[in-house]
Write an enzyme that holds these catalytic residues in place. Structure first.
Site, PDB file in Angstrom:
ATOM      1  CG  ASP A 290       1.751   1.828   5.384  1.00  0.00           C
ATOM      2  OD1 ASP A 290       0.549   1.702   6.054  1.00  0.00           O
ATOM      3  OD2 ASP A 290       2.588   2.840   5.600  1.00  0.00           O
ATOM      4  CD1 TRP A 291       2.547   6.205   4.904  1.00  0.00           C
ATOM      5  CD2 TRP A 291       3.509   7.307   3.047  1.00  0.00           C
ATOM      6  NE1 TRP A 291       2.005   7.640   4.645  1.00  0.00           N
ATOM      7  CE2 TRP A 291       2.556   8.087   3.435  1.00  0.00           C
ATOM      8  CE3 TRP A 291       4.294   7.777   1.882  1.00  0.00           C
ATOM      9  CZ2 TRP A 291       2.249   9.355   3.089  1.00  0.00           C
ATOM     10  CZ3 TRP A 291       3.792   8.975   1.335  1.00  0.00           C
ATOM     11  CH2 TRP A 291       2.675   9.805   1.904  1.00  0.00           C
TER      12      TRP A 291
END
Length: 468
Positions: A290-291
């Site tokens: 993800d991030w």
């Protein structure tokens, strides 16, 4: 008493006055022909003037007394080694001699950090003497700052800190909290991180004779925190490796901004770069999702000598050159429509095997609505267009992974992920040099680490067999 001791004592008296007024205790006097012609003490706080250092105040006073901005045949006595600003002013004033007390190892410009006065290209030369009544001058500073060090991590006015009790009793998270708050980009914010499996041979540049010992740098995404890696950490450390897992500002046990617009791609990236430098991490296996990947995949190109491998799961490089996936656009729209969504329910929805205590652990950092600014900030912060913040640096990173990456790569894909699932990951695979076929996890969704034990076991075997 020698003249230097006599006049330095006068400067010390002024420094005491500054301290009593709440200013950093630094004092200065200007002496000509055995007479004080200028006095000054620190005053930036009271005057809201960043130039109101003791030296400059004394120079101004002396110039008024003498009636000339040239202070030739004068000696400046100051209790602390002058900074660059004050050193420049001293040279411009044509002061003949500077005598200082305590050295300033962080900003001193008379020999500690640099020596402005030794520059032979300057047409005026000032004699410098240091260390006069140094202990007395240093003691004043130590006594002034000691009460302020009772709280080594004061909370900024624009930030919030999650109480420790919010994290009490969460399952499978036994690790000791570590904090750092003096990174330049943090500007006083406190960043939490885990640091497990550390031993003497893993410090600094690490033991070159044991190249199979890695530091697994685990970067979480939104809306998770370091708890996400609890199923992987024991496997990594059990095989003799070190694990470092920070909580991004706004997440986990780290400080939270009060406002969403305080978050930015560049801020979080810079924090991570400085964090890696501060811990002096080497032989890193970068573990991202993800991030954690959107940010983390931009890091190795700035410090390739520190990275040995990449373990990448359900993430992307957001370069702004291609339309964001339909799954992500739907997620972003849902977040906008449901700004106060229940983080625990989000995890429970895609991870039926998790217990209620586990899913509720993901709510721990966000028990107060005021602590949710990062949850609001991160979905729209993903670079969407070529000129979006972070897009250009992501394009540079894409070039690095395609053409310059020299380490080993392992990819794992949670096939149930509707946001950053197999189509997105297959595209990323094509853009990472020599990336082998991914491990496919049919039961895993977006948060692949919730099936992380098997991935970690494969990783310690893979990176052991394929050291960089």
């Amino acid at each position: 008493m020698s003249p230097d001791l006599q006049w330095m004592q006068e400067a010390i008296d002024l420094a005491k006055e500054a301290g009593e007024a709440g200013e950093v205790p630094v004092g200065a006097v200007v002496v000509r022909h055995g007479i004080i012609v200028g006095r000054g003490r620190n005053g930036p706080v009271a005057s809201n003037d960043p130039t109101a250092h003791a030296e400059l105040m004394a120079l101004r006073d002396a110039a008024q007394t003498i009636g000339n901005y040239r202070l030739e045949n004068c000696t400046l006595y100051v209790t602390l080694e002058p900074c660059t600003m004050c050193s420049g002013a001293i040279l411009n004033s044509r002061i003949s001699r500077v005598v200082f007390g305590a050295s300033e190892p962080r900003t001193g410009a008379a020999g500690s950090v640099l020596n402005v006065f030794s520059n032979q290209g300057i047409n005026h030369h000032t004699e410098v003497t240091g260390g006069v009544l140094a202990n007395e001058c240093k003691q004043l500073l130590q006594q002034f700052f000691k009460p302020k060090r009772v709280n080594m991590n004061p909370l900024r006015d624009d930030a919030l800190r999650p109480p420790d009790e919010w994290f009490e009793g969460i399952p499978d998270y036994p690790w000791v909290a570590h904090y750092v708050s003096d990174l330049p980009s943090l500007n006083g914010l406190r960043l939490h991180y885990l640091d497990e499996g550390q031993s003497e041979h893993l410090q600094g540049a690490q033991d070159a004779s044991n190249q199979n010992q890695f530091t697994y740098l685990c970067l979480h995404g939104n809306p998770a925190w370091s708890y996400l890696f609890r199923k992987m950490i024991p496997t990594f450390t059990g095989h003799g490796h070190r694990v470092v897992a920070p909580d991004l500002i706004g997440f986990g046990k780290s400080d939270k901004f009060k406002k969403a617009n305080q978050h930015s791609f560049d801020f979080h990236r810079q924090v991570l770069l400085e964090f890696i430098e501060r811990l002096d991490l080497h032989h890193i296996i970068l573990v991202v999702q993800d991030w954690g990947g959107i940010l983390g995949l931009t890091l190795p190109m700035d410090m390739p000598h520190r990275f040995a491998g990449l373990l990448v799961m359900n993430t992307a490089l957001a370069t702004g050159t291609q339309t964001l996936s339909e799954g992500f656009l739907s997620w972003r729209a849902w977040c906008q429509a449901n700004p106060d969504f229940d983080v625990a329910k989000l995890f429970a929805r895609g991870n039926k095997h998790m217990s209620t205590l586990e899913t509720q652990a993901y709510n721990s950092p966000f028990k107060d609505r005021g602590h949710r600014a990062a949850l609001h900030a991160f979905p729209p912060m993903v670079p969407e267009y070529e000129n979006s913040p972070g897009a250009e640096i992501s394009r540079q990173a894409l070039h690095f992974w395609r053409n310059q990456w020299q380490g080993q790569t392992m990819m794992a894909i949670g096939l149930q992920d509707p946001v950053l699932g197999e189509p997105v990951m297959r595209e990323l695979q094509q853009n990472i040099k020599a990336c082998p076929a991914p491990i496919l996890l049919p039961q895993a969704g977006h948060f692949v680490q919730e099936h992380g034990q098997s991935i970690a076991e494969s990783a310690v075997t893979y990176f052991k067999i394929n050291p960089s």
